[in-house]
Design a protein around this motif. Structure first.
Motif, PDB file in Angstrom:
ATOM      1  N   LEU A 141       0.840  -1.188   0.000  1.00 61.00           N
ATOM      2  CA  LEU A 141       0.000   0.000   0.000  1.00 61.00           C
ATOM      3  C   LEU A 141       0.877   1.241   0.000  1.00 61.00           C
ATOM      4  CD1 LEU A 141      -2.650  -1.282   2.492  1.00 61.00           C
ATOM      5  CD2 LEU A 141      -2.985  -0.788   0.082  1.00 61.00           C
ATOM      6  N   PRO A 142       0.292   2.387  -0.344  1.00 56.15           N
ATOM      7  CA  PRO A 142       1.086   3.621  -0.310  1.00 56.15           C
ATOM      8  C   PRO A 142       1.588   3.896   1.108  1.00 56.15           C
ATOM      9  CG  PRO A 142      -1.065   4.014  -1.324  1.00 56.15           C
ATOM     10  CD  PRO A 142      -1.080   2.622  -0.763  1.00 56.15           C
ATOM     11  N   GLN A 154      -6.133  11.609   0.189  1.00 56.98           N
ATOM     12  CA  GLN A 154      -7.339  10.899  -0.255  1.00 56.98           C
ATOM     13  C   GLN A 154      -6.994   9.658  -1.066  1.00 56.98           C
ATOM     14  OE1 GLN A 154     -10.052  11.136   1.066  1.00 56.98           O
ATOM     15  NE2 GLN A 154     -10.000  13.146   1.982  1.00 56.98           N
ATOM     16  N   MET A 155      -5.909   9.710  -1.827  1.00 53.87           N
ATOM     17  CA  MET A 155      -5.479   8.540  -2.596  1.00 53.87           C
ATOM     18  C   MET A 155      -5.000   7.434  -1.656  1.00 53.87           C
ATOM     19  SD  MET A 155      -2.400   8.192  -5.377  1.00 53.87           S
ATOM     20  CE  MET A 155      -3.238   8.971  -6.745  1.00 53.87           C
ATOM     21  N   LYS A 156      -4.224   7.822  -0.644  1.00 58.41           N
ATOM     22  CA  LYS A 156      -3.749   6.850   0.337  1.00 58.41           C
ATOM     23  C   LYS A 156      -4.934   6.233   1.085  1.00 58.41           C
ATOM     24  CE  LYS A 156       0.643   9.158   1.174  1.00 58.41           C
ATOM     25  NZ  LYS A 156       1.555   9.727   2.156  1.00 58.41           N
ATOM     26  N   LEU A 157      -5.860   7.078   1.528  1.00 57.66           N
ATOM     27  CA  LEU A 157      -7.025   6.608   2.262  1.00 57.66           C
ATOM     28  C   LEU A 157      -7.828   5.619   1.427  1.00 57.66           C
ATOM     29  CD1 LEU A 157      -8.918   6.724   4.728  1.00 57.66           C
ATOM     30  CD2 LEU A 157      -9.972   8.752   3.701  1.00 57.66           C
ATOM     31  N   ALA A 158      -8.051   5.920   0.162  1.00 60.94           N
ATOM     32  CA  ALA A 158      -8.826   5.032  -0.710  1.00 60.94           C
ATOM     33  C   ALA A 158      -8.126   3.681  -0.875  1.00 60.94           C
ATOM     34  CB  ALA A 158      -9.038   5.699  -2.068  1.00 60.94           C
ATOM     35  N   ALA A 159      -6.821   3.681  -1.042  1.00 56.75           N
ATOM     36  CA  ALA A 159      -6.078   2.430  -1.207  1.00 56.75           C
ATOM     37  C   ALA A 159      -6.139   1.584   0.063  1.00 56.75           C
ATOM     38  CB  ALA A 159      -4.631   2.725  -1.585  1.00 56.75           C
ATOM     39  N   TRP A 160      -5.961   2.217   1.211  1.00 62.54           N
ATOM     40  CA  TRP A 160      -6.026   1.492   2.484  1.00 62.54           C
ATOM     41  C   TRP A 160      -7.446   0.973   2.736  1.00 62.54           C
ATOM     42  CZ3 TRP A 160      -2.310   0.003   6.019  1.00 62.54           C
ATOM     43  CH2 TRP A 160      -1.000   0.423   5.748  1.00 62.54           C
TER      44      TRP A 160
END
Length: 174
Positions: A141-142, A154-160
């Motif tokens: 994950l990021p 927001q990109m990190k949150l979506a991936a997690w």
């Protein structure tokens, strides 16, 4: 500046954990505080707050409890290493934690989520060759580190969120 020999933390895990989140090695702020993801600009706790209620405003022990209640265990790939500063790129003479023992005592772990590329690389190089199948699903994950500022929150949150949902963790609506 010479590299110091650093020791990591024990896992934060209950026997019924279903997901293991792995960092590489605690950074300087975390080692000083003796807490996972202690750097104020690390996005791990804000992400876990949004997903499982382990909000950074909660006392540390309550955050850990929220993770464990959600079925999430927390650890690092490395038990010890030499490093100057906090950057993963400065890690030398790395020694891995005992994952054979961890997986034997946490048999329900079905997914390992790597918090960034270095955690995955270290695990695949130092740990994976010594493990026997069947293995949990492995997913990078990021990184939540402040050193990974190129990806928006927001990109990190979506991936997690996606990874935890796929691993069967009940996440908060968002």
């Amino acid at each position: 500046m010479s590299a110091a020999r650093l020791q990591g933390f024990p896992p934060v895990a209950r026997a019924d954990a279903r997901v293991l989140v792995l960092g590489s090695m605690p950074g300087a702020a975390s080692l000083t505080a003796q807490r996972y993801y202690a750097h104020p600009q690390n996005r791990f706790w804000p992400i876990m707050g949004a997903l499982v209620g382990a909000d950074p405003a909660l006392p540390y022990e309550q955050r850990l409890r929220r993770l464990n209640d959600a079925g999430i265990a927390l650890w690092d790939v490395l038990a010890s290493c030499e490093r100057s500063g906090s950057l993963d790129t400065a890690i030398r003479a790395a020694e891995a934690n005992d994952f054979a023992r961890f997986f034997a005592t946490h048999a329900r772990v079905g997914a390992v989520l790597f918090n960034g590329a270095q955690a995955e690389t270290s695990f695949r190089r130092l740990v994976l060759p010594g493990l026997r199948a069947p293995l949990p699903a492995l997913r990078r994950l990021p990184s939540t580190s402040p050193a990974n500022a190129s990806q928006p929150m927001q990109m990190k949150l979506a991936a997690w969120r996606e990874a935890l949902v796929e691993a069967g963790v009940a996440v908060l609506p968002g």
